[in-house]
Design an enzyme around this catalytic site. Structure first.
Site, PDB file in Angstrom:
ATOM      1  N   ARG A 153       0.738  -1.142   0.052  1.00  0.00           N
ATOM      2  CA  ARG A 153      -0.053  -0.062   0.135  1.00  0.00           C
ATOM      3  C   ARG A 153       0.822   1.206  -0.111  1.00  0.00           C
ATOM      4  O   ARG A 153       1.414   1.606   1.034  1.00  0.00           O
ATOM      5  CB  ARG A 153      -0.916  -0.066   1.327  1.00  0.00           C
ATOM      6  N   HIS A 161      -3.896   4.545   4.106  1.00  0.00           N
ATOM      7  CA  HIS A 161      -5.048   3.729   3.907  1.00  0.00           C
ATOM      8  C   HIS A 161      -6.270   4.338   3.289  1.00  0.00           C
ATOM      9  O   HIS A 161      -6.866   3.580   2.512  1.00  0.00           O
ATOM     10  CB  HIS A 161      -5.470   3.237   5.608  1.00  0.00           C
ATOM     11  N   TYR A 171       3.124   6.737  11.282  1.00  0.00           N
ATOM     12  CA  TYR A 171       3.374   5.266  11.689  1.00  0.00           C
ATOM     13  C   TYR A 171       4.363   4.459  10.926  1.00  0.00           C
ATOM     14  O   TYR A 171       4.683   3.296  11.341  1.00  0.00           O
ATOM     15  CB  TYR A 171       2.055   4.738  11.977  1.00  0.00           C
TER      16      TYR A 171
END
Length: 370
Positions: free
Chosen positions: A259, A263, A272
């Site tokens: 990815r 998200h 993160y």
């Protein structure tokens, strides 16, 4: 347990396993290239218009396009597709109109799901394409159930259930995989391992080296595939579908991809993960690899890609403009429909009360969504 990562082409588009190479015509390759290119442009455009407030939410598939498009190409139109968040391309590949896609994104009066789902939760009954619900993994037992129904009806259709690696930590995954194995259900369970379940890394989901090897405990074949190799996706999904149609049951496929973006538009991955991590995957881009493969085969005319990009931009602009001209909300009456064949008197009464309240409080828009 060590599993081979199934590939057909390498990162430069060279065929490394000719015995697995799907026998695609030039027209089929160009259709795939056109569809994946449109998806890439579409994702970029939708992310941009969300940022300026024209739509409320979006999830992109950038860098992961080979998974849904490869699977869709390998399936029959009669097969059922139960999606996770990033497989809208499978519906587009089957003929889902871009205008309808946009109406769902805007949640307008022509939204096929009438504003009852979040954006990117598409559903197209005529294409056997079923919307997810946002709770993680909820679509997996639905896929197994649909495949079981096909088996009971003695059809040779299969169902595909897509899910992210985070869904393998849910009870629904384990129950569904076990049921599918015990009853030899003609379902293909595709785990799109893109490294992150929102902000949770793959390493927190499992201590196993792969998700594919979890199949062994259930008595299923487990396949690990390069999810950025669209030809490999076609190969493994085609084999799993043939196996299911022969009555040999389910297959668990782990499609290893990444990815590269957030998200969703509600997420900021800079908080993160290492900002350099996505760059490591840019050299494995599924479009670049397909382009190189097609050039080597002589199936990519010099002006083809430029023409595809131009046409895609025009199609997307037109679809956005048309969706924005539609009345902005589904009619109020749709809140009371679709439960009974004939709307009963008590619901008609509630509808009348709601419309009266809207008029009383000076709602500027017609209760009929006009």
């Amino acid at each position: 347990m060590k599993l081979e990562v199934i590939r057909v082409i390498d990162d430069e588009g060279h065929v490394v396993h000719p015995e697995r190479e799907p026998k695609l015509t030039g027209d089929e390759l160009r259709r795939l290239f056109r569809a994946i290119t449109l998806q890439r442009i579409l994702d970029d455009r939708m992310m941009r218009i969300q940022r300026i407030g024209r739509i409320g939410f979006y999830l992109s598939c950038i860098g992961e396009e080979a998974v849904p498009y490869g699977a869709a190409h390998a399936l029959r139109d009669s097969d059922w597709i139960f999606t996770a968040y990033r497989e809208t391309g499978a519906a587009l590949y089957r003929g889902y109109p871009l205008r309808t896609f946009m109406c769902q994104m805007f949640g307008n009066a022509e939204d096929p799901v009438k504003g009852r789902q979040m954006p990117v939760h598409h559903s197209a009954r005529n294409l056997n394409f079923v919307s997810i619900s946002s709770p993680v993994g909820s679509q997996i037992p639905h896929a197994v159930g649909a495949a079981w129904a096909a088996k009971l009806q003695k059809k040779d259709d299969v169902a595909v259930g897509f899910f992210g690696e985070g869904a393998t930590s849910t009870p629904t995954f384990h129950v569904s995989a076990n049921f599918a194995a015990v009853f030899k259900i003609p379902v293909i369970l595709i785990c799109r391992n893109n490294g992150w379940a929102i902000s949770v890394p793959r390493s927190v989901q499992t201590a196993s080296p792969t998700f594919a090897q979890k199949a062994v405990a259930y008595g299923l074949p487990g396949v690990l595939v390069d999810g950025n190799d669209v030809l490999a996706m076609i190969h493994v999904v085609g084999e799993a579908a043939a196996r299911a149609r022969r009555g040999e049951g389910a297959t668990l496929i782990e499609a290893r991809t990444y990815r590269r973006g957030a998200h969703s538009t509600s997420d900021n991955p800079d908080y993160y993960r290492d900002q350099n991590e996505p760059k490591e995957w840019e050299s494995r881009d599924p479009i670049d690899r397909l382009r190189a493969y097609m050039k080597a085969r002589g199936e990519l005319p010099a002006d083809f890609e430029a023409k595809v990009k131009h046409e895609a931009n025009l199609e997307i602009r037109k679809a956005i403009a048309e969706a924005e001209r539609v009345a902005p909300k589904p009619p109020i009456a749709t809140l009371f429909e679709d439960v009974y064949a004939d709307v009963p008197p008590h619901l008609r009464e509630q509808q009348a009360l709601l419309e009266a309240e809207l008029r009383k409080h000076g709602d500027k828009k017609s209760p009929h969504g006009e």
